[in-house]
Design a protein around this motif. Structure first.
Motif, PDB file in Angstrom:
ATOM      1  N   TYR A   9      81.228  66.041   0.274  1.00 32.79           N
ATOM      2  CA  TYR A   9      81.767  66.929  -0.757  1.00 32.79           C
ATOM      3  C   TYR A   9      83.102  67.521  -0.304  1.00 32.79           C
ATOM      4  O   TYR A   9      83.251  67.925   0.849  1.00 32.79           O
ATOM      5  N   ASN A  10      84.081  67.543  -1.198  1.00 35.07           N
ATOM      6  CA  ASN A  10      85.431  68.055  -0.940  1.00 35.07           C
ATOM      7  C   ASN A  10      86.099  67.304   0.220  1.00 35.07           C
ATOM      8  O   ASN A  10      86.772  67.884   1.065  1.00 35.07           O
ATOM      9  N   TYR A  11      85.926  65.988   0.222  1.00 30.34           N
ATOM     10  CA  TYR A  11      86.451  65.135   1.300  1.00 30.34           C
ATOM     11  C   TYR A  11      87.961  65.239   1.516  1.00 30.34           C
ATOM     12  O   TYR A  11      88.417  65.086   2.656  1.00 30.34           O
ATOM     13  N   PRO A  12      88.831  65.517   0.491  1.00 35.27           N
ATOM     14  CA  PRO A  12      90.271  65.610   0.778  1.00 35.27           C
ATOM     15  C   PRO A  12      90.615  66.746   1.747  1.00 35.27           C
ATOM     16  O   PRO A  12      91.620  66.699   2.432  1.00 35.27           O
ATOM     17  N   VAL A  13      89.754  67.766   1.798  1.00 34.42           N
ATOM     18  CA  VAL A  13      89.977  68.866   2.749  1.00 34.42           C
ATOM     19  C   VAL A  13      89.298  68.543   4.091  1.00 34.42           C
ATOM     20  O   VAL A  13      89.855  68.750   5.155  1.00 34.42           O
ATOM     21  N   LEU A  14      88.094  67.970   4.016  1.00 33.31           N
ATOM     22  CA  LEU A  14      87.310  67.706   5.236  1.00 33.31           C
ATOM     23  C   LEU A  14      87.925  66.608   6.109  1.00 33.31           C
ATOM     24  O   LEU A  14      88.041  66.762   7.324  1.00 33.31           O
ATOM     25  N   LEU A  15      88.330  65.488   5.518  1.00 33.51           N
ATOM     26  CA  LEU A  15      88.787  64.344   6.311  1.00 33.51           C
ATOM     27  C   LEU A  15      90.004  64.657   7.188  1.00 33.51           C
ATOM     28  O   LEU A  15      90.018  64.298   8.366  1.00 33.51           O
ATOM     29  N   PRO A  16      91.045  65.348   6.674  1.00 35.82           N
ATOM     30  CA  PRO A  16      92.171  65.698   7.562  1.00 35.82           C
ATOM     31  C   PRO A  16      91.752  66.614   8.717  1.00 35.82           C
ATOM     32  O   PRO A  16      92.326  66.557   9.808  1.00 35.82           O
ATOM     33  N   LEU A  17      90.741  67.479   8.490  1.00 33.80           N
ATOM     34  CA  LEU A  17      90.261  68.363   9.569  1.00 33.80           C
ATOM     35  C   LEU A  17      89.578  67.554  10.670  1.00 33.80           C
ATOM     36  O   LEU A  17      89.685  67.874  11.844  1.00 33.80           O
ATOM     37  N   LEU A  18      88.868  66.493  10.260  1.00 34.65           N
ATOM     38  CA  LEU A  18      88.176  65.651  11.260  1.00 34.65           C
ATOM     39  C   LEU A  18      89.166  64.798  12.005  1.00 34.65           C
ATOM     40  O   LEU A  18      88.974  64.431  13.134  1.00 34.65           O
ATOM     41  N   ASP A  54      87.809  56.333  10.416  1.00 37.99           N
ATOM     42  CA  ASP A  54      86.889  55.620  11.304  1.00 37.99           C
ATOM     43  C   ASP A  54      85.719  56.513  11.693  1.00 37.99           C
ATOM     44  O   ASP A  54      85.868  57.706  11.893  1.00 37.99           O
ATOM     45  N   LYS A  55      84.586  55.902  11.797  1.00 37.50           N
ATOM     46  CA  LYS A  55      83.350  56.532  12.284  1.00 37.50           C
ATOM     47  C   LYS A  55      82.749  57.564  11.324  1.00 37.50           C
ATOM     48  O   LYS A  55      81.740  58.168  11.657  1.00 37.50           O
ATOM     49  N   LEU A  56      83.361  57.804  10.167  1.00 31.36           N
ATOM     50  CA  LEU A  56      82.722  58.672   9.176  1.00 31.36           C
ATOM     51  C   LEU A  56      82.209  57.768   8.064  1.00 31.36           C
ATOM     52  O   LEU A  56      82.997  57.096   7.392  1.00 31.36           O
ATOM     53  N   PRO A  57      80.898  57.710   7.869  1.00 31.50           N
ATOM     54  CA  PRO A  57      80.372  56.771   6.874  1.00 31.50           C
ATOM     55  C   PRO A  57      80.714  57.190   5.452  1.00 31.50           C
ATOM     56  O   PRO A  57      80.981  58.353   5.169  1.00 31.50           O
ATOM     57  N   PHE A  58      80.720  56.213   4.565  1.00 26.64           N
ATOM     58  CA  PHE A  58      80.867  56.456   3.130  1.00 26.64           C
ATOM     59  C   PHE A  58      79.944  55.473   2.423  1.00 26.64           C
ATOM     60  O   PHE A  58      79.494  54.493   3.014  1.00 26.64           O
ATOM     61  N   ASP A  59      79.640  55.752   1.173  1.00 20.17           N
ATOM     62  CA  ASP A  59      78.796  54.860   0.383  1.00 20.17           C
ATOM     63  C   ASP A  59      79.662  54.184  -0.669  1.00 20.17           C
ATOM     64  O   ASP A  59      80.545  54.817  -1.253  1.00 20.17           O
TER      65      ASP A  59
END
Length: 193
Positions: free
Chosen positions: A184-193, A120-125
């Motif tokens: 970029y590298n969303y599998p690492v970034l998304l869990p951190l957010l 939620d709240k993180l945009p994607f295209d």
């Protein structure tokens, strides 16, 4: 293709109107398979190990030069994108110029089934792919709840393939295939957010 023989101003206007109706707004991308072919799925949805997998024979879906439709915002008429497709090089502050690049990005896809990620709240295209052997192959797998990650070679500093920047996924209705572009590298970034 199609040719027009224009003899009058009126014919010119008709031809231009005809061409405008045929123009699709989008970006051409070279999609190329990276790694082995996926496991074959049987009629029951389970992996069928009795059917051999030949990942060395080139298939039409392994490499496609196709359009992704870039839809304009209905209110403004301007396309909106949040994330870029990565460049195929790691930036070097000491280099006076940027390295040359192809006119159409080369996006590699891995045939390993992954979970689609959004928060939620993180945009994607989300871009719909033009029909091709690749979209047909993905839709025939009938797996709308899994996705294949996409990469740009040499986009990472320490790895040849780089990190994933999104994924290819069949729509839940299995009518089209979409390219989801994430940070970029969303599998690492998304869990951190």
């Amino acid at each position: 293709g199609r040719s027009y023989c224009v003899r009058t101003q009126r014919m010119l206007n008709q031809c231009l109107e005809s061409l405008v109706q045929k123009v699709q707004s989008g970006v051409v991308i070279n999609f190329e398979k990276s790694g082995p072919d996926p496991a074959l799925v049987g009629e029951d949805g389970l992996v069928d190990s009795s059917r051999p997998i030949n990942s060395f024979a080139s298939q039409p879906w392994h490499s496609c030069h196709k359009l992704i439709y870039v839809r304009p915002n209905p209110k403004t008429g301007v396309p909106v994108g949040h994330w870029p497709i990565p460049e195929s090089f790691w930036p070097d502050q000491n280099s006076p110029t940027l390295p040359p690049r192809t006119a159409h990005p080369v996006v590699r896809f891995s045939c390993v089934d992954c979970e689609p990620m959004v928060i939620d709240k993180l945009p994607f295209d989300k871009y719909e792919l033009e029909p091709s052997p690749l979209t047909q192959y993905i839709l025939e797998r009938k797996s709308p709840h899994t996705c294949w990650q996409v990469f740009v070679s040499s986009s990472g500093k320490y790895s040849e393939l780089g990190h994933p920047f999104g994924y290819l996924k069949a729509s839940t209705t299995l009518t089209c295939v979409n390219l989801f572009v994430m940070p970029y590298n969303y599998p690492v970034l998304l869990p951190l957010l």
